[in-house]
Design a protein around this motif. Structure first.
Motif, PDB file in Angstrom:
ATOM      1  N   LEU A  36      49.837  36.575  23.032  1.00  0.00           N
ATOM      2  CA  LEU A  36      50.339  36.554  21.668  1.00  0.00           C
ATOM      3  C   LEU A  36      51.781  37.054  21.651  1.00  0.00           C
ATOM      4  N   VAL A  37      52.639  36.355  20.939  1.00  0.00           N
ATOM      5  CA  VAL A  37      54.040  36.761  20.829  1.00  0.00           C
ATOM      6  C   VAL A  37      54.253  37.342  19.453  1.00  0.00           C
ATOM      7  N   GLU A  38      54.735  38.581  19.375  1.00  0.00           N
ATOM      8  CA  GLU A  38      54.904  39.188  18.069  1.00  0.00           C
ATOM      9  C   GLU A  38      56.058  38.531  17.331  1.00  0.00           C
ATOM     10  N   GLN A  39      55.924  38.457  16.015  1.00  0.00           N
ATOM     11  CA  GLN A  39      56.951  37.824  15.205  1.00  0.00           C
ATOM     12  C   GLN A  39      58.168  38.722  15.095  1.00  0.00           C
ATOM     13  N   ARG A  40      59.325  38.104  14.882  1.00  0.00           N
ATOM     14  CA  ARG A  40      60.545  38.871  14.726  1.00  0.00           C
ATOM     15  C   ARG A  40      60.476  39.686  13.440  1.00  0.00           C
ATOM     16  N   ALA A  41      60.772  40.978  13.571  1.00  0.00           N
ATOM     17  CA  ALA A  41      60.704  41.849  12.406  1.00  0.00           C
ATOM     18  C   ALA A  41      61.863  41.565  11.465  1.00  0.00           C
ATOM     19  N   ARG A  58      52.829  47.050  23.474  1.00  0.00           N
ATOM     20  CA  ARG A  58      52.555  47.759  24.716  1.00  0.00           C
ATOM     21  C   ARG A  58      51.088  47.605  25.117  1.00  0.00           C
ATOM     22  N   GLU A  59      50.194  47.641  24.130  1.00  0.00           N
ATOM     23  CA  GLU A  59      48.768  47.463  24.411  1.00  0.00           C
ATOM     24  C   GLU A  59      48.487  46.061  24.948  1.00  0.00           C
ATOM     25  N   ARG A  60      49.134  45.050  24.351  1.00  0.00           N
ATOM     26  CA  ARG A  60      48.944  43.677  24.841  1.00  0.00           C
ATOM     27  C   ARG A  60      49.458  43.536  26.267  1.00  0.00           C
ATOM     28  N   VAL A  61      50.610  44.153  26.547  1.00  0.00           N
ATOM     29  CA  VAL A  61      51.171  44.108  27.902  1.00  0.00           C
ATOM     30  C   VAL A  61      50.205  44.744  28.891  1.00  0.00           C
ATOM     31  N   SER A  62      49.684  45.925  28.555  1.00  0.00           N
ATOM     32  CA  SER A  62      48.772  46.638  29.443  1.00  0.00           C
ATOM     33  C   SER A  62      47.525  45.813  29.747  1.00  0.00           C
ATOM     34  N   GLN A  63      46.978  45.173  28.709  1.00  0.00           N
ATOM     35  CA  GLN A  63      45.778  44.353  28.902  1.00  0.00           C
ATOM     36  C   GLN A  63      46.073  43.128  29.772  1.00  0.00           C
ATOM     37  N   ALA A  64      47.221  42.505  29.527  1.00  0.00           N
ATOM     38  CA  ALA A  64      47.587  41.310  30.290  1.00  0.00           C
ATOM     39  C   ALA A  64      47.802  41.651  31.764  1.00  0.00           C
ATOM     40  N   VAL A  68      45.960  40.458  35.436  1.00  0.00           N
ATOM     41  CA  VAL A  68      46.646  40.000  36.655  1.00  0.00           C
ATOM     42  C   VAL A  68      46.202  40.848  37.845  1.00  0.00           C
ATOM     43  N   ARG A  69      46.141  42.153  37.628  1.00  0.00           N
ATOM     44  CA  ARG A  69      45.742  43.073  38.699  1.00  0.00           C
ATOM     45  C   ARG A  69      44.332  42.765  39.188  1.00  0.00           C
ATOM     46  N   ALA A  82      50.110  30.372  37.108  1.00  0.00           N
ATOM     47  CA  ALA A  82      50.171  30.641  35.659  1.00  0.00           C
ATOM     48  C   ALA A  82      50.529  32.093  35.375  1.00  0.00           C
ATOM     49  N   LEU A  83      51.638  32.552  35.939  1.00  0.00           N
ATOM     50  CA  LEU A  83      52.068  33.940  35.778  1.00  0.00           C
ATOM     51  C   LEU A  83      53.221  34.110  34.793  1.00  0.00           C
ATOM     52  N   LEU A  84      54.041  33.070  34.628  1.00  0.00           N
ATOM     53  CA  LEU A  84      55.262  33.244  33.843  1.00  0.00           C
ATOM     54  C   LEU A  84      54.981  33.567  32.377  1.00  0.00           C
ATOM     55  N   HIS A  85      53.842  33.113  31.841  1.00  0.00           N
ATOM     56  CA  HIS A  85      53.572  33.386  30.425  1.00  0.00           C
ATOM     57  C   HIS A  85      53.394  34.878  30.159  1.00  0.00           C
ATOM     58  N   HIS A  86      53.182  35.669  31.213  1.00  0.00           N
ATOM     59  CA  HIS A  86      53.105  37.117  31.035  1.00  0.00           C
ATOM     60  C   HIS A  86      54.493  37.724  30.819  1.00  0.00           C
ATOM     61  N   VAL A  87      55.537  37.003  31.245  1.00  0.00           N
ATOM     62  CA  VAL A  87      56.909  37.482  31.012  1.00  0.00           C
ATOM     63  C   VAL A  87      57.298  37.039  29.594  1.00  0.00           C
ATOM     64  N   ASN A  88      56.695  37.666  28.600  1.00  0.00           N
ATOM     65  CA  ASN A  88      56.892  37.286  27.206  1.00  0.00           C
ATOM     66  C   ASN A  88      57.727  38.345  26.489  1.00  0.00           C
ATOM     67  N   ILE A  89      57.863  38.192  25.173  1.00  0.00           N
ATOM     68  CA  ILE A  89      58.705  39.126  24.418  1.00  0.00           C
ATOM     69  C   ILE A  89      58.181  40.554  24.513  1.00  0.00           C
ATOM     70  N   ASP A  90      56.878  40.736  24.485  1.00  0.00           N
ATOM     71  CA  ASP A  90      56.316  42.084  24.601  1.00  0.00           C
ATOM     72  C   ASP A  90      56.751  42.752  25.898  1.00  0.00           C
ATOM     73  N   LEU A  91      56.593  42.035  27.020  1.00  0.00           N
ATOM     74  CA  LEU A  91      56.931  42.618  28.316  1.00  0.00           C
ATOM     75  C   LEU A  91      58.440  42.782  28.469  1.00  0.00           C
ATOM     76  N   LEU A  92      59.216  41.822  27.950  1.00  0.00           N
ATOM     77  CA  LEU A  92      60.671  41.942  28.008  1.00  0.00           C
ATOM     78  C   LEU A  92      61.142  43.168  27.218  1.00  0.00           C
ATOM     79  N   ARG A  93      60.477  43.439  26.085  1.00  0.00           N
ATOM     80  CA  ARG A  93      60.840  44.617  25.283  1.00  0.00           C
ATOM     81  C   ARG A  93      60.538  45.902  26.065  1.00  0.00           C
ATOM     82  N   GLU A  94      59.360  45.959  26.698  1.00  0.00           N
ATOM     83  CA  GLU A  94      59.024  47.139  27.497  1.00  0.00           C
ATOM     84  C   GLU A  94      60.017  47.313  28.647  1.00  0.00           C
TER      85      GLU A  94
END
Length: 386
Positions: A36-41, A58-64, A68-69, A82-94
């Motif tokens: 899930l990609v969070e909407q722009r605030a 952060r919770e979504r990143v941890s679960q994703a 993978v692990r 199918a790994l690149l979809h994990h490099v999403n806005i949530d992970l980029l923000r972290e």
């Protein structure tokens, strides 16, 4: 010896020191569902709203990453796709918030504070470019820092967006390779550090039959690594071509120095965010797996191994083993474009019996060696304990 009894689910750390774990072989599938990609605030969103969004992200990143692990743990002999979809806005923000606020800018001149001013828009655009294949890596800016011996150590300062994408990608790759890395590898790994390596070496020397120490120095490791071999080693476990292309972009981006960009077929750009992980992957396949096989099948006596990045110390019970390993290691490294420093690599008599044995032969005190800034000596406590 500190042995972690439990794995930290957020890092995958916890392999016993000085002992490679056996691999478990099982099969399972990995979810390909996009995160899930969070909407722009909105521009006028309050602080609580931003904080809530980031906590959820952060919770979504941890679960994703845990998925993978788990996939990497259960599919030891397979390439993960199918790994690149994990490099999403949530992970980029972290990844962005994990960077140093006051770090020197790269060739783009963009600082952390400037990028943060319109963070949501910037990260949305960056994620879009990464997934469309439109993201381009910029050359790193060459800078130098003084070394202890008076020489200059070259560092590569990446552009801010390159740091963000590299760190996010490294988080995903760490989940996979942490399941493969061996217990005696300590450098630049989650949940491990210099003190863990020093502790493992101290315990190994004092509790195992160590009479000789091979203090090995790989010559100009980060400058000599073969980029071709880096990619081939990563491909052992990574089957997502988009991730491979990202790594190739960083390796081919080159270095800007004195107004000119140079691109070499070797070196990982020491100082870049992705460099430590790529170095560990390289040495995992070149040294760690080979050294562990040698210990099991070639050594005639006790043997300990501790590696922190390219700093390697190996302890032996028998001098003959040490000399055979030294020569075999030299040949092994040469096969992969590396070499041992002829002046800094040395074999010394060391351990609880070294002083007495040298005294019997009319020799002086045992030599010392340095590891991670500490000098190791053969000494005794007031009660006579080694």
């Amino acid at each position: 010896m500190h042995e972690r009894e439990k794995s930290d689910p957020a890092t995958g750390a916890g392999k016993p020191t000085n002992k490679a774990e056996a691999s478990d072989h099982a099969e399972h599938g990995v979810s390909d569902a996009a995160e899930l990609v969070e909407q722009r605030a909105g521009a006028k969103g309050n602080a609580n709203e931003h904080s809530t969004h980031r906590t959820q992200g952060r919770e979504r990143v941890s679960q994703a990453l845990e998925r993978v692990r788990k996939a990497a743990r259960l599919r030891k002999e397979e390439k993960l796709t199918a790994l690149l979809h994990h490099v999403n806005i949530d992970l980029l923000r972290e990844a962005f918030f994990a960077l140093k606020r006051d770090a020197a800018p790269g060739v783009d001149g963009v600082t952390w504070r400037a990028y943060e001013a319109d963070l949501d828009l910037n990260l949305t655009d960056l994620a879009s470019r990464v997934h469309r294949g439109a993201y381009r890596a910029l050359p790193s800016r060459r800078t130098y820092i003084p070394k202890a011996d008076g020489r200059q150590r070259p560092l590569a300062v990446s552009a801010l967006e390159d740091k963000i994408v590299q760190r996010a990608t490294a988080e995903v790759l760490n989940c996979i390779f942490e399941e493969d890395f061996l217990g005696f590898s300590y450098g630049f790994r989650p949940g491990r550090g210099q003190h863990n390596a020093l502790d493992a070496l101290c315990v190994g020397i004092t509790t195992r039959k160590v009479n000789f120490i091979l203090d090995a120095d790989i010559q100009s490791f980060f400058d000599e690594v073969s980029k071709e071999w880096v990619v081939r080693f990563v491909e052992h476990r990574i089957g997502d071509r988009r991730i491979i292309r990202l790594i190739q972009k960083w390796l081919k981006a080159g270095v800007l120095e004195d107004g000119a960009v140079t691109v070499s077929d070797k070196g990982t750009g020491q100082g870049s965010v992705i460099s430590p992980l790529l170095a560990n992957v390289y040495l995992h396949y070149v040294f760690d797996l080979w050294a562990e096989r040698w210990r099991r099948h070639e050594a005639t006596g006790d043997m300990i191994i501790v590696r922190f990045a390219d700093d390697i110390v190996v302890g032996f019970e028998h001098e003959a083993d040490a000399r055979r390993f030294w020569e075999a290691m030299r040949k092994r490294l040469e096969e992969f474009s590396l070499s041992l420093h002829p002046d800094k690599t040395r074999l010394i008599e060391f351990g609880r019996h070294a002083a007495a044995r040298r005294k019997q032969r009319g020799l002086g005190k045992p030599e010392t060696f340095k590891f991670l800034g500490f000098i190791f000596i053969c000494g005794r406590t007031r009660k006579g304990k080694f």
